[in-house]
Design a protein around this motif. Structure first.
Motif, short mmCIF file in Angstrom:
data_model
loop_
_atom_site.label_atom_id
_atom_site.label_comp_id
_atom_site.label_asym_id
_atom_site.label_seq_id
_atom_site.Cartn_x
_atom_site.Cartn_y
_atom_site.Cartn_z
N THR A 108 0.86 -1.18 0.00
CA THR A 108 0.00 0.00 0.00
C THR A 108 0.90 1.24 0.00
OG1 THR A 108 -0.09 0.18 2.41
CG2 THR A 108 -1.75 -1.21 1.34
N ALA A 109 0.32 2.36 -0.42
CA ALA A 109 1.08 3.60 -0.42
C ALA A 109 1.50 3.98 0.99
CB ALA A 109 0.25 4.72 -1.05
N ASP A 110 0.64 3.73 1.99
CA ASP A 110 0.98 4.04 3.38
C ASP A 110 2.21 3.25 3.82
OD1 ASP A 110 -1.08 5.82 3.60
OD2 ASP A 110 -2.43 4.43 4.64
N TYR A 111 2.26 1.98 3.42
CA TYR A 111 3.39 1.15 3.82
C TYR A 111 4.68 1.66 3.20
CZ TYR A 111 6.52 -2.77 4.56
OH TYR A 111 7.60 -3.54 4.91
N PHE A 112 4.64 1.98 1.91
CA PHE A 112 5.86 2.42 1.24
C PHE A 112 6.36 3.74 1.81
CE2 PHE A 112 4.24 -0.43 -2.20
CZ PHE A 112 5.29 -1.34 -2.15
N ARG A 113 5.43 4.64 2.14
CA ARG A 113 5.84 5.91 2.76
C ARG A 113 6.44 5.66 4.13
NH1 ARG A 113 1.08 8.05 0.24
NH2 ARG A 113 -0.15 7.46 2.07
N ALA A 114 5.79 4.83 4.93
CA ALA A 114 6.29 4.54 6.29
C ALA A 114 7.62 3.81 6.24
CB ALA A 114 5.26 3.72 7.06
N SER A 115 7.77 2.90 5.29
CA SER A 115 9.02 2.16 5.15
C SER A 115 10.18 3.09 4.80
CB SER A 115 8.87 1.07 4.09
OG SER A 115 10.08 0.35 3.93
N ALA A 116 9.94 4.01 3.86
CA ALA A 116 10.99 4.96 3.48
C ALA A 116 11.36 5.86 4.65
CB ALA A 116 10.52 5.79 2.29
N ALA A 117 10.36 6.32 5.41
CA ALA A 117 10.63 7.17 6.56
C ALA A 117 11.40 6.41 7.63
CB ALA A 117 9.33 7.72 7.14
N THR A 118 11.02 5.16 7.89
CA THR A 118 11.71 4.35 8.89
C THR A 118 13.16 4.13 8.50
OG1 THR A 118 9.65 3.22 9.47
CG2 THR A 118 11.70 2.14 10.10
N ALA A 119 13.41 3.91 7.23
CA ALA A 119 14.79 3.75 6.77
C ALA A 119 15.59 5.02 7.02
CB ALA A 119 14.81 3.38 5.30
N LYS A 120 15.01 6.16 6.74
CA LYS A 120 15.71 7.44 6.95
C LYS A 120 16.00 7.67 8.43
CE LYS A 120 15.61 12.31 5.61
NZ LYS A 120 16.88 12.21 4.85
N LEU A 121 15.07 7.27 9.30
CA LEU A 121 15.23 7.48 10.73
C LEU A 121 16.24 6.52 11.36
CD1 LEU A 121 11.51 7.97 11.78
CD2 LEU A 121 13.28 9.73 11.69
#
Length: 386
Positions: free
Chosen positions: A338-351
């Motif tokens: 889902t778009a929510d998952y991909f956004r959250a995954s990218a943010a988690t990687a950055k953090l």
């Protein structure tokens, strides 16, 4: 600075007001103003400073993006650590410097899910503009929890529970110091013949000189060495020794232990300015419209707190802390593909990734009356490095 976005006419007029106020203070101080005082006025002067006036600062429309703005998973992971300490002390939270209110909203919702809503969630922020934005953010995200939030005008006389500060210490005023062989000078702000800000130096004195002497051996030899000392951050940390009865300070910021902060190869310090998502080194550019920050000397923070009777419970990088607090478990609860998952995954990687925010940002827990090991530091605790 021609590559930076041009300010609007109103913003430019505001910056000129800030410039005039600081310039008048330079004159009143005899032609030399400490950089700490300059930074304080540029950021916090009532009605004028960057954090005290009405411009938008956080998020895509502002000057920078903080971790809570990137994903609610940040607050959900922090909530696990805060909940553990609330259970060992008191169900009260103070967030100091709450920004847009995004972290407060995410924490309250996470506490509700965990079944451990605090009796009171207090925010200490002196900016009327930011207070209003925080109220709007919480009201939109968690309207049924807004009644638990109160705003403070000053630090409490006593407190038990958890104090949270995300990217607070880096924005506290700092002095600039030059070590040059056996001479220690303070670098401050003066005015040139056209009334523009310029640099000047004078011998360091008092508490600043004493602090600079403690650091001199770290800076090495081979010419002048410029860096920062934040007496304000030290004083803020020590003040909690008078206030905290039982509980924890959870401080999240970018910085280093002292032996890395004042490394011989870091000869120009860490002062950085943020304007419209551009980072640059000129603190005199558009005063009042840009953020001014310095990295945190975490050794100085814990030394000040320990001298005030507080204990160090943990110190690690942000990536390890978030992993210890289960950020990946929260990510896994979002439906995949889902778009929510991909956004959250990218943010988690950055953090969490070392080459992003995961290593530069650190988390430090300072406490009184807490004997239990903290989940956020169960792996990768680097306290020995301080």
């Amino acid at each position: 600075m021609s590559q930076l976005p041009a300010p609007s006419p109103d913003a430019l007029a505001h910056s000129r007001q800030v410039h005039e106020a600081i310039a008048n203070t330079v004159v009143a101080e005899g032609g030399f103003l400490s950089f700490a005082r300059y930074m304080e006025m540029a950021l916090y002067a009532p009605g004028l400073g960057y954090y005290a006036a009405g411009a938008r600062k956080f998020g895509a429309a502002g000057d920078f993006v903080t971790a809570p703005e990137m994903t609610p998973l940040f607050g959900q992971a922090l909530a696990a650590q805060i909940a553990q300490v609330m259970a060992l002390s008191a169900r009260t939270v103070i967030e100091v410097g709450a920004g847009s209110g995004r972290l407060a909203a995410d924490l309250l919702l996470a506490f509700e899910q965990l079944g451990c809503l605090p009796d009171s969630y207090a925010i200490l922020d002196l900016s009327p503009d930011l207070r209003e934005r925080q109220r709007e953010t919480i009201a939109a995200a968690a309207p049924h929890l807004l009644s638990r939030v109160v705003w403070l005008d000053r630090l409490p006389e006593t407190f038990s529970g958890v104090v949270v500060a995300n990217e607070l210490l880096d924005a506290l005023p700092a002095h600039l110091v030059v070590w040059d062989e056996d001479v220690i000078r303070e670098r401050g702000v003066a005015l040139d013949a056209d009334g523009r800000f310029t640099w000047n130096e004078r011998p360091a004195t008092g508490a600043l000189l004493a602090a600079a002497r403690e650091i001199a051996d770290e800076t090495g030899t081979g010419g002048a060495y410029l860096s920062e000392i934040s007496l304000a951050a030290r004083a803020w940390s020590a003040e909690w020794g008078k206030i905290l009865q039982q509980g924890m300070l959870l401080l999240i910021d970018y910085g280093f232990p002292r032996h890395e902060f004042y490394h011989p190869q870091r000869r120009q310090g860490t002062l950085m300015c943020h304007y419209r998502h551009h980072a640059h080194p000129d603190p005199f550019y558009l005063p009042g419209l840009q953020d001014l920050t310095v990295h945190v000397d975490f050794t100085a923070i814990i030394a000040a707190a320990h001298g005030a009777g507080l204990d160090l419970l943990g110190y690690t990088n942000q990536g390890q802390f978030l992993l210890n607090c289960g950020v990946l478990d929260h990510l896994a609860r979002i439906p995949a593909d889902t778009a929510d998952y991909f956004r959250a995954s990218a943010a988690t990687a950055k953090l969490t990734m070392p080459h992003e925010m995961g290593e530069l940002f650190k988390v430090i827990a300072i406490s009184r009356g807490i004997d239990e090991a903290l989940i956020g530091f169960s792996r990768g605790d680097q306290s020995r490095r301080l």
